[in-house]
Scaffold this active site. Structure first.
Site, PDB file in Angstrom:
ATOM      1  N   HIS A  70       0.618   4.083  -2.855  1.00 46.64           N
ATOM      2  CA  HIS A  70       0.221   5.470  -2.549  1.00 46.64           C
ATOM      3  C   HIS A  70       1.329   6.473  -2.861  1.00 46.64           C
ATOM      4  CE1 HIS A  70      -3.641   5.005   0.029  1.00 46.64           C
ATOM      5  NE2 HIS A  70      -3.588   4.088  -0.905  1.00 46.64           N
ATOM      6  N   TRP A  93     -10.261  -9.027   2.446  1.00 50.16           N
ATOM      7  CA  TRP A  93     -11.006  -9.351   1.223  1.00 50.16           C
ATOM      8  C   TRP A  93     -11.120 -10.867   1.015  1.00 50.16           C
ATOM      9  CZ3 TRP A  93      -7.916  -4.992   1.589  1.00 50.16           C
ATOM     10  CH2 TRP A  93      -8.461  -3.767   1.150  1.00 50.16           C
ATOM     11  N   ARG A 107       0.835  -1.218   0.000  1.00 47.82           N
ATOM     12  CA  ARG A 107       0.000   0.000   0.000  1.00 47.82           C
ATOM     13  C   ARG A 107       0.861   1.256   0.000  1.00 47.82           C
ATOM     14  NH1 ARG A 107      -3.091   2.333   4.732  1.00 47.82           N
ATOM     15  NH2 ARG A 107      -4.398   3.943   3.793  1.00 47.82           N
TER      16      ARG A 107
HETATM   17 FE1  HIF Z   1      -6.153  -0.342  -1.776  1.00 42.34          FE
HETATM   18  N1  HIF Z   1      -7.195   0.104  -0.099  1.00 42.34           N
HETATM   19  N2  HIF Z   1      -7.365   0.826  -2.885  1.00 42.34           N
HETATM   20  N3  HIF Z   1      -5.006  -0.713  -3.404  1.00 42.34           N
HETATM   21  N4  HIF Z   1      -4.886  -1.440  -0.607  1.00 42.34           N
HETATM   22  C1  HIF Z   1      -6.963  -0.334   1.162  1.00 42.34           C
HETATM   23  C2  HIF Z   1      -5.997  -1.249   1.554  1.00 42.34           C
HETATM   24  C3  HIF Z   1      -5.057  -1.779   0.710  1.00 42.34           C
HETATM   25  C4  HIF Z   1      -8.469   1.515  -2.431  1.00 42.34           C
HETATM   26  C5  HIF Z   1      -8.873   1.652  -1.116  1.00 42.34           C
HETATM   27  C6  HIF Z   1      -8.279   0.972  -0.053  1.00 42.34           C
HETATM   28  C7  HIF Z   1      -5.288  -0.300  -4.667  1.00 42.34           C
HETATM   29  C8  HIF Z   1      -6.390   0.388  -5.076  1.00 42.34           C
HETATM   30  C9  HIF Z   1      -7.346   0.923  -4.237  1.00 42.34           C
HETATM   31  C10 HIF Z   1      -3.817  -2.172  -1.075  1.00 42.34           C
HETATM   32  C11 HIF Z   1      -3.291  -2.108  -2.350  1.00 42.34           C
HETATM   33  C12 HIF Z   1      -3.864  -1.439  -3.416  1.00 42.34           C
HETATM   34  C13 HIF Z   1      -7.913   0.246   2.056  1.00 42.34           C
HETATM   35  C14 HIF Z   1      -7.967  -0.003   3.565  1.00 42.34           C
HETATM   36  C15 HIF Z   1      -8.740   1.044   1.313  1.00 42.34           C
HETATM   37  C16 HIF Z   1      -9.923   1.878   1.815  1.00 42.34           C
HETATM   38  C17 HIF Z   1      -6.923   0.863   4.286  1.00 42.34           C
HETATM   39  C18 HIF Z   1      -6.942   0.572   5.765  1.00 42.34           C
HETATM   40  O1  HIF Z   1      -7.998   0.796   6.390  1.00 42.34           O
HETATM   41  O2  HIF Z   1      -5.906   0.114   6.308  1.00 42.34           O
HETATM   42  C19 HIF Z   1      -9.175   2.072  -3.565  1.00 42.34           C
HETATM   43  C20 HIF Z   1     -10.435   2.929  -3.482  1.00 42.34           C
HETATM   44  C21 HIF Z   1      -8.490   1.694  -4.685  1.00 42.34           C
HETATM   45  C22 HIF Z   1      -8.839   1.984  -6.140  1.00 42.34           C
HETATM   46  C23 HIF Z   1     -10.008   1.214  -6.587  1.00 42.34           C
HETATM   47  C24 HIF Z   1      -4.254  -0.847  -5.657  1.00 42.34           C
HETATM   48  C25 HIF Z   1      -4.874  -1.872  -6.508  1.00 42.34           C
HETATM   49  C26 HIF Z   1      -5.597  -2.802  -5.633  1.00 42.34           C
HETATM   50  C27 HIF Z   1      -3.608   0.134  -6.638  1.00 42.34           C
HETATM   51  C28 HIF Z   1      -3.301  -1.496  -4.739  1.00 42.34           C
HETATM   52  O3  HIF Z   1      -2.218  -2.075  -5.068  1.00 42.34           O
HETATM   53  C29 HIF Z   1      -3.334  -3.031  -0.024  1.00 42.34           C
HETATM   54  C30 HIF Z   1      -2.199  -4.063  -0.155  1.00 42.34           C
HETATM   55  C31 HIF Z   1      -4.124  -2.796   1.090  1.00 42.34           C
HETATM   56  C32 HIF Z   1      -4.035  -3.482   2.448  1.00 42.34           C
HETATM   57  C33 HIF Z   1      -3.220  -2.636   3.398  1.00 42.34           C
HETATM   58  C34 HIF Z   1      -3.100  -3.262   4.772  1.00 42.34           C
HETATM   59  O4  HIF Z   1      -2.671  -2.546   5.676  1.00 42.34           O
HETATM   60  O5  HIF Z   1      -3.403  -4.443   4.958  1.00 42.34           O
END
Ligand code: HIF
Length: 290
Positions: free
Chosen positions: A51, A190, A47
């Site tokens: 970001h 998920w 993440r």
């Molecule tokens: Fe995420 N994502 N992401 N994301 N994400 C969260 C957590 C992770 C979006 C929203 C969220 C991508 C796209 C999008 C990861 C990787 C990627 C969370 C939760 C939210 C809300 C954060 C928290 O509460 O800790 C949205 C709206 C996206 C566009 C549709 C990417 C493609 C999937 C680019 C990507 O690589 C990962 C890994 C996490 C888990 C982080 C963790 O701490 O476990």
């Protein structure tokens, strides 16, 4: 050495072997530090890498992983970045061990390492990012809002230069990790193996019945079978939209296609806006390989 250089040969120029040492140190730390979340810092490193990169705007050439401006407020305080201090802090001992690597190279290398170590495809990576100062911070609002729909996904990811197929492939990374109420407000993982990179996100999205979760938090969805998994509104948009859904169904059935296409698009994500001096990417050796 009158100019103050520490070496008669000039500044240290890292080789591929030096970057592999950084990879190995991150992999070792991931293996050692299991007392966190579902047992791994890997998801939050992915993440962080995303970001740092996903602020890119192709029109102005601003944002992207070059700069590592999330070290500074206001970017570190943007709502979308809540919780990422955990990932930045995790990498600090690595930065101390290899002071020659830039934060922007280290954060993206950390994401590539996490994907490989968690069983994902190899993510060929190249160095060349430079850290920039606070003036290069991007404005708030460049990262996606999970409460929104397919139009928003297309707005945000086409600004970075991705097409429909690439958007769907990327979002398969939500096989990793979980949502935290104290970070995003959403809650839960998920799938059942949030520390293993698989195509499960797509299989569940395509095959499970998802119902709106009954709670006081933001709108999210839960699987009817167990009530323990989650999907964000943006995740659900991938099966509501015909243009997206055909890729969801393809990746649900064909894990190899997902791994290949995900690797290509994640490499592209980590490189947005970086003025590389080399075309030569490093394919890191994963810790369990010989
Ligand atoms: Fe995420 N994502 N992401 N994301 N994400 C969260 C957590 C992770 C979006 C929203 C969220 C991508 C796209 C999008 C990861 C990787 C990627 C969370 C939760 C939210 C809300 C954060 C928290 O509460 O800790 C949205 C709206 C996206 C566009 C549709 C990417 C493609 C999937 C680019 C990507 O690589 C990962 C890994 C996490 C888990 C982080 C963790 O701490 O476990």
């Amino acid at each position: 050495y009158l100019n103050g250089d520490s070496s008669p040969k000039g500044p240290f120029v890292p080789t591929k072997a030096d970057y592999q040492k950084v990879y190995d140190a991150v992999a070792r730390r991931l293996a050692d530090e299991t007392d966190y979340d579902d047992g791994s810092y890997g998801p939050v490193l992915v993440r962080l890498a995303w970001h740092a990169s996903g602020t890119y705007d192709k029109e102005t050439g601003t944002g992207g992983s070059n700069g590592a401006t999330m070290r500074f407020a206001p970017e570190s305080d943007h709502g979308a970045n809540a919780g990422l201090k955990t990932a930045r802090d995790f990498l600090e001992p690595i930065k101390a061990q290899f002071p020659w690597i830039t934060y922007s190279d280290l954060w993206t290398l950390g994401g590539a390492c996490a994907i490989q170590e968690l069983g994902g495809p190899s993510i060929p990576w190249r160095p060349g990012r430079e850290d920039r100062d606070v003036a290069a911070c991007t404005p708030d609002g460049r990262l996606p809002d999970a409460a929104k729909d397919q139009r928003h996904i297309r707005d945000i990811f086409s600004r970075m230069g991705f097409d429909d197929r690439e958007m769907v492939a990327l979002i398969g990374a939500h096989a990793l990790g979980r949502c935290h109420t104290d970070r995003s407000g959403f809650d839960g993982p998920w799938n059942f193996s949030p520390t293993v990179f698989t195509n499960e996100f797509f299989r569940l999205l395509a095959e499970e019945k998802w119902v709106q979760k009954k709670w006081n938090g933001p709108t999210q969805f839960t699987d009817k079978t167990t009530g323990t998994l989650m999907m964000l509104p943006t995740d659900m948009a991938l099966v509501k939209d015909k243009g997206f859904k055909k890729h969801v169904e393809r990746y649900a059935k064909d894990s190899d296609a997902f791994f290949k296409e995900f690797s290509d698009v994640f490499v592209k994500l980590l490189e947005l806006g970086v003025p590389f001096k080399t075309d030569d990417r490093i394919v890191f050796k994963t810790s369990d390989s010989e």
